[in-house]
Write an enzyme that holds these catalytic residues in place. Structure first.
Site, PDB file in Angstrom:
ATOM      1  N   ASP A 147      -5.370  13.631  -3.811  1.00 36.64           N
ATOM      2  CA  ASP A 147      -4.286  12.625  -3.923  1.00 36.64           C
ATOM      3  C   ASP A 147      -4.810  11.255  -4.317  1.00 36.64           C
ATOM      4  OD1 ASP A 147      -5.349  12.139  -1.325  1.00 36.64           O
ATOM      5  OD2 ASP A 147      -3.366  11.996  -0.363  1.00 36.64           O
ATOM      6  N   GLY A 204      -5.037  17.230  12.000  1.00 36.86           N
ATOM      7  CA  GLY A 204      -4.962  17.296  10.539  1.00 36.86           C
ATOM      8  C   GLY A 204      -3.606  17.785  10.060  1.00 36.86           C
ATOM      9  N   SER A 250       0.547  11.203  12.408  1.00 34.17           N
ATOM     10  CA  SER A 250       0.806   9.771  12.211  1.00 34.17           C
ATOM     11  C   SER A 250       1.806   9.533  11.089  1.00 34.17           C
ATOM     12  CB  SER A 250      -0.474   8.966  12.015  1.00 34.17           C
ATOM     13  OG  SER A 250      -1.409   9.663  11.287  1.00 34.17           O
ATOM     14  N   ASP A 255       0.438  12.689   2.700  1.00 30.51           N
ATOM     15  CA  ASP A 255       1.054  12.971   4.004  1.00 30.51           C
ATOM     16  C   ASP A 255       2.415  12.288   4.143  1.00 30.51           C
ATOM     17  OD1 ASP A 255      -1.463  14.020   4.238  1.00 30.51           O
ATOM     18  OD2 ASP A 255      -2.183  12.537   5.669  1.00 30.51           O
TER      19      ASP A 255
HETATM   20  C1  GLA Z   1      -5.840  13.090   4.741  1.00 33.47           C
HETATM   21  C2  GLA Z   1      -5.244  11.924   3.983  1.00 33.47           C
HETATM   22  C3  GLA Z   1      -4.522  12.407   2.727  1.00 33.47           C
HETATM   23  C4  GLA Z   1      -5.431  13.308   1.877  1.00 33.47           C
HETATM   24  C5  GLA Z   1      -6.080  14.379   2.748  1.00 33.47           C
HETATM   25  C6  GLA Z   1      -7.108  15.181   1.999  1.00 33.47           C
HETATM   26  O1  GLA Z   1      -4.843  13.919   5.232  1.00 33.47           O
HETATM   27  O2  GLA Z   1      -4.324  11.231   4.802  1.00 33.47           O
HETATM   28  O3  GLA Z   1      -4.062  11.311   1.980  1.00 33.47           O
HETATM   29  O4  GLA Z   1      -6.376  12.547   1.204  1.00 33.47           O
HETATM   30  O5  GLA Z   1      -6.713  13.826   3.887  1.00 33.47           O
HETATM   31  O6  GLA Z   1      -6.495  15.942   1.013  1.00 33.47           O
END
Ligand code: GLA
Length: 392
Positions: free
Chosen positions: A41, A127, A131, A175
């Site tokens: 991203d 993960g 948030s 996200d």
């Molecule tokens: C985290 C970050 C996202 C993205 C992922 C890896 O979740 O918040 O923006 O970079 O890692 O794909």
């Protein structure tokens, strides 16, 4: 409507008990799991996440002043702040609400105070973007009370800014965007440069399973920022704005000129973007087998080239891949701990989950959490009917 796992009624009931009346609104925003497109991203690339059936809920009603006062059922504590005097209190849950208020005010939005009760079931630090879910649920709350139009893209950008500049976590847009814009039954192919989205159905007969290794990421921010820096260095060396602009052919021609570490990082991003686009097409035609292969390749690339996996993630991914019902599996999210995701045959999903959990526990001594999950809609807002007000 969306599945609420009992949380909608929990926040409404707790609100009534605390405030002696029904809330005016209930806001909700989901966590996410990324099927493929990891660490792409912030390279302006493509991602293919889906919003999951786990979310943050807030029941709320307006106040006549500029205070925001929220009780968290998860932390069993009440926090408040004044919209006229925002001040970061560190890294606690209320900071996400302040961060969003700050970003909205930066956009010249006039905000009203409110009081609310919140609860969520997106595991924290796993993960799965708890948030982002909290940010988008807060954005929904402020938007409802201030009569702001809900524009998913604008709100995602705003929440990302809140996270980058107020919280100080330098994340990409994935996200927030999927929490804002997710669609029930679908993953979203997001172009992280234009923020255009294409919804791609999760094929019938398949299930998405989240495998939480029960490890949490430590030192993730500095490792994440290092990876971003490596990607920027690669883009600069290849004379492009972002790695998104490098085709595989161009990369292969130039690879030898890059320092070895930078070459590995760039190879992951360039090939991952290609895999993500192919996976979206394969999902669309219902080719779960191909999607699975691409997920397996993605994991290898994250492990060997981008180096963001860890032993427990590799173990759970290999155990998942060894199951007959599994099309493919990979770590998901930033890495260094947390969750993997698998695409499996729906009819074998529960047995798959039980076997992988048992095998993983035997191999590591850790107790994983495994969820068969479904793709849900993005952030939503519900006006609580007058009847519910009257019933109190
Ligand atoms: C985290 C970050 C996202 C993205 C992922 C890896 O979740 O918040 O923006 O970079 O890692 O794909």
């Amino acid at each position: 409507m969306t599945s609420d796992n009992g949380l909608r009624s929990a926040v409404v009931r707790a609100f009534e008990e605390r405030h002696g009346g029904a809330p005016a609104w209930v806001a909700r925003a989901p966590g996410r799991v990324n099927l493929i497109g990891e660490h792409t991203d912030y390279n302006d690339g493509f991602v293919l996440p889906m919003a999951i059936d786990r979310a943050v809920w807030i029941a709320l009603r307006p106040r006549d002043d500029f205070k925001v006062r929220i009780h968290s059922l998860d932390f069993d504590e009440t926090r408040e702040f004044d919209l006229m005097h925002l001040a970061s209190s560190g890294m606690e849950w209320m900071d996400y609400v302040q961060a969003v208020a700050w970003a909205l005010q930066k956009r010249d939005r006039n905000l009203r105070g409110w009081e609310g009760v919140t609860a969520g079931d997106v595991p924290i630090g796993a993960g799965l973007s708890s948030s982002a879910a909290f940010e988008l649920a807060s954005a929904r709350a402020f938007a409802a009370l201030s009569g702001l139009q809900w524009d998913a893209r604008e709100m995602a950008l705003l929440a990302q800014r809140a996270e980058n500049e107020w919280i100080g976590v330098y994340c990409g847009i994935m996200d927030q965007m999927i929490s804002a814009a997710g669609e029930s039954g679908h993953a979203l192919l997001i172009d992280c440069r234009s923020l255009e989205t294409r919804s791609v159905p999760v094929p019938p007969g398949t299930s998405v399973v989240i495998l939480d290794t029960a490890t949490r990421r430590g030192l993730v921010d500095s490792a994440y920022n290092d990876r971003r820096r490596h990607c920027e260095e690669a883009a600069a060396a290849l004379d492009v704005a972002a790695l998104r602009d490098v085709s595989r052919e161009r990369f292969e021609m130039a690879a030898a000129s890059l320092p070895p570490l930078i070459r590995k990082r760039a190879r992951h991003v360039v090939t991952e973007i290609e895999r993500t686009l192919e996976a979206a097409d394969a999902l669309e035609r219902g080719d779960a087998r191909r999607v699975g292969e691409l997920m397996n390749q993605s994991h290898a690339s994250l492990r060997d080239d981008f180096e963001v996996s860890r032993r427990e993630l590799d173990v759970i991914v290999e155990l998942a891949q060894a199951q007959g019902a599994c099309y493919g599996a990979r770590m998901t999210g930033a890495g260094f701990g947390g969750c993997a995701v698998a695409l499996v045959q729906a009819e074998g999903a529960e047995a798959f989950a039980a076997s992988v959990a048992a095998d993983y526990q035997r191999a590591t001594g850790l107790e994983p959490r495994v969820y068969v999950c479904s793709a849900s809609e993005g952030a939503s807002l519900e006006r609580v009917p007058e009847a519910e007000h009257a019933a109190v």
